[in-house]
Design a protein around this motif. Structure first.
Motif, PDB file in Angstrom:
ATOM      1  N   SER A   7       0.857  -1.187   0.000  1.00 49.57           N
ATOM      2  CA  SER A   7       0.000   0.000   0.000  1.00 49.57           C
ATOM      3  C   SER A   7       0.887   1.229   0.000  1.00 49.57           C
ATOM      4  O   SER A   7       1.970   1.233   0.600  1.00 49.57           O
ATOM      5  CB  SER A   7      -0.940   0.008   1.206  1.00 49.57           C
ATOM      6  OG  SER A   7      -0.203  -0.003   2.416  1.00 49.57           O
ATOM      7  N   GLY A   8       0.449   2.268  -0.672  1.00 51.24           N
ATOM      8  CA  GLY A   8       1.227   3.491  -0.782  1.00 51.24           C
ATOM      9  C   GLY A   8       0.445   4.507  -1.573  1.00 51.24           C
ATOM     10  O   GLY A   8      -0.769   4.641  -1.394  1.00 51.24           O
ATOM     11  N   VAL A  19      -3.140   4.232  -2.945  1.00 53.06           N
ATOM     12  CA  VAL A  19      -3.595   3.012  -3.612  1.00 53.06           C
ATOM     13  C   VAL A  19      -3.143   1.777  -2.847  1.00 53.06           C
ATOM     14  O   VAL A  19      -2.278   1.841  -1.967  1.00 53.06           O
ATOM     15  CB  VAL A  19      -3.051   2.925  -5.059  1.00 53.06           C
ATOM     16  CG1 VAL A  19      -3.656   3.992  -5.941  1.00 53.06           C
ATOM     17  CG2 VAL A  19      -1.531   2.993  -5.074  1.00 53.06           C
ATOM     18  N   GLU A  20      -3.750   0.662  -3.219  1.00 55.65           N
ATOM     19  CA  GLU A  20      -3.347  -0.645  -2.700  1.00 55.65           C
ATOM     20  C   GLU A  20      -3.048  -1.557  -3.882  1.00 55.65           C
ATOM     21  O   GLU A  20      -3.689  -1.467  -4.936  1.00 55.65           O
ATOM     22  CB  GLU A  20      -4.457  -1.247  -1.843  1.00 55.65           C
ATOM     23  CG  GLU A  20      -4.731  -0.453  -0.573  1.00 55.65           C
ATOM     24  CD  GLU A  20      -5.903  -0.982   0.219  1.00 55.65           C
ATOM     25  OE1 GLU A  20      -5.931  -0.765   1.439  1.00 55.65           O
ATOM     26  OE2 GLU A  20      -6.803  -1.604  -0.390  1.00 55.65           O
ATOM     27  N   LEU A  21      -2.058  -2.428  -3.704  1.00 52.73           N
ATOM     28  CA  LEU A  21      -1.589  -3.307  -4.778  1.00 52.73           C
ATOM     29  C   LEU A  21      -2.028  -4.745  -4.512  1.00 52.73           C
ATOM     30  O   LEU A  21      -1.863  -5.253  -3.397  1.00 52.73           O
ATOM     31  CB  LEU A  21      -0.062  -3.234  -4.860  1.00 52.73           C
ATOM     32  CG  LEU A  21       0.622  -3.925  -6.037  1.00 52.73           C
ATOM     33  CD1 LEU A  21       0.425  -3.115  -7.311  1.00 52.73           C
ATOM     34  CD2 LEU A  21       2.113  -4.102  -5.759  1.00 52.73           C
ATOM     35  N   TYR A  22      -2.600  -5.387  -5.533  1.00 51.52           N
ATOM     36  CA  TYR A  22      -3.065  -6.771  -5.427  1.00 51.52           C
ATOM     37  C   TYR A  22      -2.458  -7.600  -6.550  1.00 51.52           C
ATOM     38  O   TYR A  22      -2.345  -7.131  -7.683  1.00 51.52           O
ATOM     39  CB  TYR A  22      -4.587  -6.844  -5.530  1.00 51.52           C
ATOM     40  CG  TYR A  22      -5.329  -6.137  -4.417  1.00 51.52           C
ATOM     41  CD1 TYR A  22      -5.836  -6.843  -3.333  1.00 51.52           C
ATOM     42  CD2 TYR A  22      -5.541  -4.753  -4.456  1.00 51.52           C
ATOM     43  CE1 TYR A  22      -6.523  -6.201  -2.315  1.00 51.52           C
ATOM     44  CE2 TYR A  22      -6.227  -4.097  -3.444  1.00 51.52           C
ATOM     45  CZ  TYR A  22      -6.720  -4.832  -2.373  1.00 51.52           C
ATOM     46  OH  TYR A  22      -7.395  -4.184  -1.363  1.00 51.52           O
ATOM     47  N   ILE A  91       4.629   5.278  -5.685  1.00 50.79           N
ATOM     48  CA  ILE A  91       4.896   4.903  -7.069  1.00 50.79           C
ATOM     49  C   ILE A  91       5.028   6.217  -7.827  1.00 50.79           C
ATOM     50  O   ILE A  91       4.026   6.876  -8.117  1.00 50.79           O
ATOM     51  CB  ILE A  91       3.755   4.045  -7.646  1.00 50.79           C
ATOM     52  CG1 ILE A  91       3.598   2.749  -6.839  1.00 50.79           C
ATOM     53  CG2 ILE A  91       3.995   3.726  -9.124  1.00 50.79           C
ATOM     54  CD1 ILE A  91       2.360   1.945  -7.203  1.00 50.79           C
ATOM     55  N   ASP A  92       6.258   6.616  -8.083  1.00 47.16           N
ATOM     56  CA  ASP A  92       6.526   7.925  -8.690  1.00 47.16           C
ATOM     57  C   ASP A  92       6.587   7.807 -10.209  1.00 47.16           C
ATOM     58  O   ASP A  92       7.543   7.250 -10.762  1.00 47.16           O
ATOM     59  CB  ASP A  92       7.845   8.502  -8.163  1.00 47.16           C
ATOM     60  CG  ASP A  92       7.777   8.786  -6.669  1.00 47.16           C
ATOM     61  OD1 ASP A  92       6.809   9.427  -6.240  1.00 47.16           O
ATOM     62  OD2 ASP A  92       8.701   8.354  -5.936  1.00 47.16           O
ATOM     63  N   ILE A  93       5.564   8.319 -10.886  1.00 48.42           N
ATOM     64  CA  ILE A  93       5.541   8.294 -12.351  1.00 48.42           C
ATOM     65  C   ILE A  93       6.452   9.401 -12.879  1.00 48.42           C
ATOM     66  O   ILE A  93       6.249  10.580 -12.604  1.00 48.42           O
ATOM     67  CB  ILE A  93       4.110   8.474 -12.887  1.00 48.42           C
ATOM     68  CG1 ILE A  93       3.247   7.274 -12.457  1.00 48.42           C
ATOM     69  CG2 ILE A  93       4.113   8.622 -14.399  1.00 48.42           C
ATOM     70  CD1 ILE A  93       1.797   7.352 -12.902  1.00 48.42           C
ATOM     71  N   ASN A  94       7.475   8.984 -13.626  1.00 44.76           N
ATOM     72  CA  ASN A  94       8.451   9.925 -14.176  1.00 44.76           C
ATOM     73  C   ASN A  94       8.029  10.468 -15.537  1.00 44.76           C
ATOM     74  O   ASN A  94       8.309  11.614 -15.892  1.00 44.76           O
ATOM     75  CB  ASN A  94       9.822   9.251 -14.313  1.00 44.76           C
ATOM     76  CG  ASN A  94      10.300   8.666 -13.003  1.00 44.76           C
ATOM     77  OD1 ASN A  94      10.302   9.344 -11.991  1.00 44.76           O
ATOM     78  ND2 ASN A  94      10.693   7.401 -13.025  1.00 44.76           N
ATOM     79  N   VAL A 143       9.341   0.589  -4.434  1.00 45.99           N
ATOM     80  CA  VAL A 143      10.055  -0.407  -3.638  1.00 45.99           C
ATOM     81  C   VAL A 143       9.039  -1.315  -2.958  1.00 45.99           C
ATOM     82  O   VAL A 143       8.078  -0.844  -2.345  1.00 45.99           O
ATOM     83  CB  VAL A 143      10.946   0.264  -2.577  1.00 45.99           C
ATOM     84  CG1 VAL A 143      11.617  -0.785  -1.697  1.00 45.99           C
ATOM     85  CG2 VAL A 143      12.003   1.127  -3.262  1.00 45.99           C
ATOM     86  N   MET A 144       9.234  -2.643  -3.086  1.00 49.50           N
ATOM     87  CA  MET A 144       8.376  -3.615  -2.424  1.00 49.50           C
ATOM     88  C   MET A 144       9.243  -4.744  -1.891  1.00 49.50           C
ATOM     89  O   MET A 144      10.047  -5.314  -2.625  1.00 49.50           O
ATOM     90  CB  MET A 144       7.321  -4.154  -3.396  1.00 49.50           C
ATOM     91  CG  MET A 144       6.378  -5.185  -2.776  1.00 49.50           C
ATOM     92  SD  MET A 144       4.990  -5.644  -3.865  1.00 49.50           S
ATOM     93  CE  MET A 144       5.861  -6.409  -5.240  1.00 49.50           C
TER      94      MET A 144
END
Length: 313
Positions: A7-8, A19-22, A91-94, A143-144
């Motif tokens: 989550s991040g 958001v949360e990642l699944y 999650i940094d979109i460049n 990072v995860m």
């Protein structure tokens, strides 16, 4: 209901969306245990000190990096934690790139992204629709579990999808890996025309629900046959390579076969002996509607009816 594995927040510009990642995929490969042949004795592995021959507890094991000459640099787990790439929760979109520009070789694993709370749905929907409209993917890193990933965030079917990507250094150079690169020769006019005709005659829409893991089905059938003491029937051998002199003829026969439809359809009595996977393929050729939702018996009945209709017309 699945729990998020991370989550991040997604950051693009000055917009932040929690958001949360699944995980979007799972492995259905059949797992096997190891036994000594001729016995029911399980094979197990232990962590053994090669000098003392004694078993070592997992908590007493550290990592060692090979620096050559038989020397290793010992690394403690907490030292890896200290230098891990950030403890980022974003999650940094460049940048945003055209989705079609990403070579499929870079795609690794797929995840779903969902808004962490309903109140973030508006900004989440905005990003989703903007990427749908532009057909672009946001290139980002995050990072995860102590590892940094390069990712592509893209629009999926009503939600955001995150694909982890391989870094360029993770992709091998075929010139170094293959014994020799294939020599591409100019195709003969008639052969190329016939090959194009065959490709076009076999063209279809992408319907993933029509494809199944037939090998796993065969493994399950093998296990059941052996459990019941039945004889194991070997599958057909793979096709022999097409000789160069026969290439045009093979292409011609393939195109003609597509025009006439498949070779003689199996008799109704033969359908009882066919696997669900084979029935599924036959149903696809006969354009049976709703086949993806049918069980084996329903498929056999639908195929028989379609064959009867085709024969009458």
């Amino acid at each position: 209901m699945a729990r998020p594995i991370w989550s991040g927040a997604i950051n693009f510009g000055l917009v932040t969306i929690p958001v949360e990642l699944y995980s979007a995929t799972e492995d259905h490969t059949i797992s096997f245990r190891q036994f000594e042949r001729g016995t029911s004795d399980r094979i197990r592995y232990k962590r053994i000190n090669e000098r003392t021959g004694k078993e070592v507890a997992f908590s007493d094991i550290v990592k060692g990096a090979d620096v050559g000459g038989g020397e290793y640099v010992i690394i403690e787990p907490d030292e890896l934690d200290q230098i891990a790439p950030g403890r980022s929760r974003t999650i940094d979109i460049n940048s945003f790139v055209d989705l079609e520009e990403i070579d499929p070789i870079h795609f690794q694993k797929t995840y779903w992204l969902a808004p962490a709370k309903e109140e973030y749905g508006r900004s989440y929907s905005l990003l989703l629709q903007a990427m749908e409209k532009t057909n672009r993917a946001g290139i980002a890193s995050f990072v995860m579990r102590g590892k940094e990933y390069l990712t592509a965030v893209r629009a999926g079917d009503g939600l955001l999808v995150l694909n982890t990507l391989l870094f360029p250094e993770d992709i091998r150079d075929p010139a170094k890996e293959l014994k020799s690169l294939p020599e591409i020769t100019s195709a003969r006019g008639k052969e190329l025309d016939m090959a194009v005709s065959l490709v076009e005659s076999m063209s279809d829409e992408w319907r993933p629900e029509e494809y199944h893991d037939t090998y796993t089905e065969q493994v399950e059938k093998l296990i059941e046959s052996k459990r019941e003491g039945q004889e194991v029937v070997a599958a057909e051998e793979p096709s022999e390579p097409t000789k160069v002199v026969d290439l045009f003829e093979a292409l011609s026969r393939s195109v003609e076969s597509r025009k006439k439809g498949r070779t003689a359809a199996p008799k109704a009595s033969d359908l009882d002996d066919m696997s669900k996977a084979d029935l599924d393929k036959l149903a696809k050729e006969l354009d049976v509607k709703g086949r993806s939702k049918m069980n084996r018996d329903e498929l056999a009945k639908a195929v028989a009816e379609a064959q009867s209709t085709a024969a009458a017309s």
